[in-house]
Design an enzyme around this catalytic site. Structure first.
Site, PDB file in Angstrom:
ATOM      1  CG  ASP A 390      -1.664   1.180   1.227  1.00 37.93           C
ATOM      2  OD1 ASP A 390      -2.729   1.447   0.334  1.00 37.93           O
ATOM      3  OD2 ASP A 390      -1.452   2.059   2.400  1.00 37.93           O
ATOM      4  CE  LYS A 391       0.562   7.231  -2.966  1.00 36.46           C
ATOM      5  NZ  LYS A 391       1.019   8.224  -2.119  1.00 36.46           N
TER       6      LYS A 391
END
Length: 708
Positions: A390-391
């Site tokens: 997940d960024k």
């Protein structure tokens, strides 16, 4: 990032001493944390009847049995003939080996017989049953020889057999105690007492059990923090290495969180307690270590089945050996070889092969900030094809930073920053805070703003030193019907193409400059991606940001695949798309907002959980906010699996070779295995398996970084 989700933790009121005697171990077993680990040990086939036994018990029985065995060996005619000495002719000396051998059987061998009774009571015959059968056969045969039924003298072999078995079990128990020492080491991090500040400013020494939330405690230089809390006053460098695995000390000042068990250095702290007992992060870590050591394992299930099968193989081999040699006219040899088969076929090494690796790998991970909640998750990590990050908050820091400043002709960058920071100083928006921090870090002047007014969806405005200043995005320029100069426009277009948020600064109706803001990429992220590629694992990223932002981050980090504009509710579906084609996928997220995706992935890894270690949706929890620890989890998985396979191959291969030799297959060629040698071989096999598992401690979970 929301860290509000917590699960009950096992707390410690004070540190616990090592479990090196029966009374201490019994006391520890009754405490939260130690009971689970001890019970976990008790559930492993092959050495489950050690439950209730301590390292000290096997040690004491070994030394006393050895003292009794030495005269038995010296008074053996076989030994005397081999070594060329004469046994003195003293009345009754021929009965001394029988008396001492019986004492060794009753004292040293009784622990195995009791274990066998427990196995038979549970209808799970195993190692203790085989050992008991062997020593009972040897004991009966020895007395039969003493009273003249057979011409056989094996009291020395019986005594030696029991003594060597006690030595092997003592060494095994020491290995298990060392492997499970993570819990004891964690428990010992807590001090026995704390210095609590009274209302008048004086201090009183109290036990940890007497601390309550909102108490203020004094942590002197070199002392351990007694409970989780927030620094109320003071500054110090805090060593958090035992909790997070981070070797460098972390500077703490008022408002920062501190963790129970960490050590203050270079200053003193006054800490307001926020969690005590079961709710502390340290207790949570101990709970996860326990759960991992007790959790199911596919490799363990295989070893269990092999150990159970080996018992019946040994029983059948022993029966065949007894009948065959009796029929061949060698009843003494039949009994001796049967006992040897039963001893040498004990599935001891097989029963130890997996549990010891599990215990060592779990404690090794805990010392490096990797908390394994589910053994299956760690085993699957070695097979991963894709790691999805997940960024926001994982590859990036999750908060915007000022990334670029461009002033129009006639305006100095320092003046541009000062005006923008003055306007944004009264705003609570994260982007506004980033501009203010950036201006301060670059030494811009502090200006006063008046008549601040937020412009929802567009920006903000205020009057600064008599000038009307606007700060906002493209919609603000449309509303003000103004455009930036060509050179400035080229710069802002490049920023936008790179996925950065562009804000223009307008003073008195003229664009005087622009600012770029972005979610800062963690400096460790590029190393994490590079190291995963070196392991042959592809890297993907999921984000709710625009495709331009996602592509920009992916390009800078070398990420292989991107899923952009993914809503939180759709992350699980995105993970399923990555799993198409049979690919094994790990999802790395913050463990709260990404819970469905973590549960959907083959391996869910919660990163950046900090001290909130109870992330229920993840199989592996990374204490530090460092994506490189994902590489460590994969390395630990591969290393542990390699040791499991090596131990299983050795334990099973040893029995395939040793049982026929013990049964006398090579006897026609003059190769016969004495019982004592069989016991040495069995114990040696166990020690080899234990030593091989200990080599796992040498595994490096943190490869060198490119920036190092």
């Amino acid at each position: 990032m929301d860290h509000s989700t917590r699960a009950p933790h096992d707390g410690r009121g004070a540190h616990n001493p090592p479990a090196d005697d029966a009374a201490t171990q019994e006391a520890l077993a009754a405490q939260p944390g130690h009971g689970g680990a001890h019970a976990a040990h008790g559930t492993q086939p092959g050495h489950d009847k050690h439950a209730g036994h301590s390292v000290a018990m096997f040690r004491d029985r070994f030394w006393l049995s050895l003292a009794l065995t030495i005269p038995v060996v010296l008074l053996s005619h076989d030994i005397a003939d081999w070594l060329g000495y004469t046994i003195p002719m003293i009345v009754g000396i021929e009965y001394v080996p029988a008396a001492l051998g019986t004492a060794v059987f009753l004292y040293g061998g009784l622990v195995f017989i009791r274990g066998a009774a427990g196995e038979l009571r549970d209808r799970q015959p195993g190692m203790m049953t085989l050992i008991s059968l062997a020593i009972v056969v040897a004991f009966v045969t020895s007395w039969a020889g003493t009273v003249g039924l057979f011409e056989v003298e094996i009291w020395w072999e019986l005594a030696t057999l029991i003594t060597i078995m006690l030595l092997g079990h003592w060494l095994e128990m020491r290995s298990i105690a060392q492997a499970r020492g993570a819990l004891t080491a964690l428990a010992e991090l807590l001090p026995d007492t704390a210095e609590r500040l009274a209302a008048d400013g004086s201090t009183e020494t109290v036990g940890l059990a007497d601390l309550a939330v909102d108490d203020i405690v004094l942590v002197r230089p070199g002392a351990r923090v007694p409970a989780d809390g927030i620094v109320a006053d003071g500054r110090a460098d805090v060593d958090e290495s035992m909790i997070t695995g981070e070797s460098r000390s972390v500077a703490k000042e008022p408002g920062d969180r501190v963790i129970a068990g960490t050590v203050a250095a270079g200053g003193s702290l006054r800490v307001r307690v926020t969690a005590v007992g079961d709710e502390t992060a340290l207790s949570g870590i101990m709970r996860l270590v326990e759960a991992a050591q007790a959790s199911a394992s596919r490799a363990q299930a295989l070893a269990d089945r092999a150990a159970a099968l080996l018992f019946y193989v040994a029983l059948a081999a022993g029966s065949i050996t007894l009948v065959t040699w009796w029929i061949l006219g060698d009843p003494e040899g039949a009994l001796i070889r049967t006992a040897t088969v039963l001893v040498i076929a004990c599935p001891h090494a097989l029963g130890l092969a997996i549990p010891l690796v599990i215990a060592i790998s779990t404690s090794l991970g805990a010392r490096n900030g990797l908390l394994v909640k589910n053994r299956i998750a760690l085993e699957r990590a070695r097979e991963l094809d894709v790691v999805i990050f997940d960024k926001t908050g994982t590859l990036t820091k999750g908060e915007p930073v000022l990334a670029g400043v461009a002033a129009a002709p006639g305006t100095a960058e320092a003046d541009l920053l000062a005006l923008a920071a003055a306007v944004e100083g009264d705003s609570e928006h994260p982007i506004a805070a980033a501009i203010v921090r950036g201006a301060r870090s670059q030494g811009a002047a502090t200006l006063a703003a008046e008549n601040f007014e937020p412009l929802p969806g567009r920006g903000a405005r205020a009057r600064v030193e008599g000038r009307l200043v606007h700060v906002g995005g493209p919609r603000l320029l449309e509303e003000l019907e103004t455009t930036p100069p060509p050179d400035l426009a080229a710069t802002t277009d490049a920023w936008a193409a790179d996925g950065r948020t562009v804000l223009h600064v307008v003073a008195d109706g003229r664009v005087i400059g622009a600012l770029a803001v972005e979610d800062e990429i963690r400096p460790e992220s590029a190393d994490a991606v590079r190291q995963l590629h070196e392991l042959g694992v592809k890297v993907a990223m999921i984000t709710g940001d625009s495709q331009a932002v996602a592509d920009s981050v992916a390009r800078r980090l070398g990420i292989d695949e991107v899923a952009a504009q993914v809503l939180p509710a759709d992350k699980a579906a995105a993970v399923e798309r990555f799993q198409q084609g049979g690919r094994r996928v790990a999802m790395v997220g913050d463990g709260v907002n990404d819970a469905p995706a973590l549960a959907t992935a083959d391996v869910g890894i919660a990163i950046g959980a900090g001290t909130d270690v109870a992330v229920e949706s993840a199989g592996i929890v990374l204490v530090r906010s460092d994506p490189r620890d994902v590489v460590g989890a994969i390395a630990l998985s591969r290393g542990a699996y390699r040791k499991m396979v090596e131990n299983l191959v050795w334990a099973t291969g040893y029995n395939l070779v040793a049982i026929p030799v013990a049964a006398g297959v090579l006897a026609p060629w003059g190769i016969d295995l004495p019982m004592a040698v069989g016991a040495i071989a069995m114990s040696a096999s166990t020690i080899i398996v234990a030593a091989n598992a200990q080599l796992l401690r040498r595994l490096r979970l943190r490869p060198a970084t490119a920036s190092a």
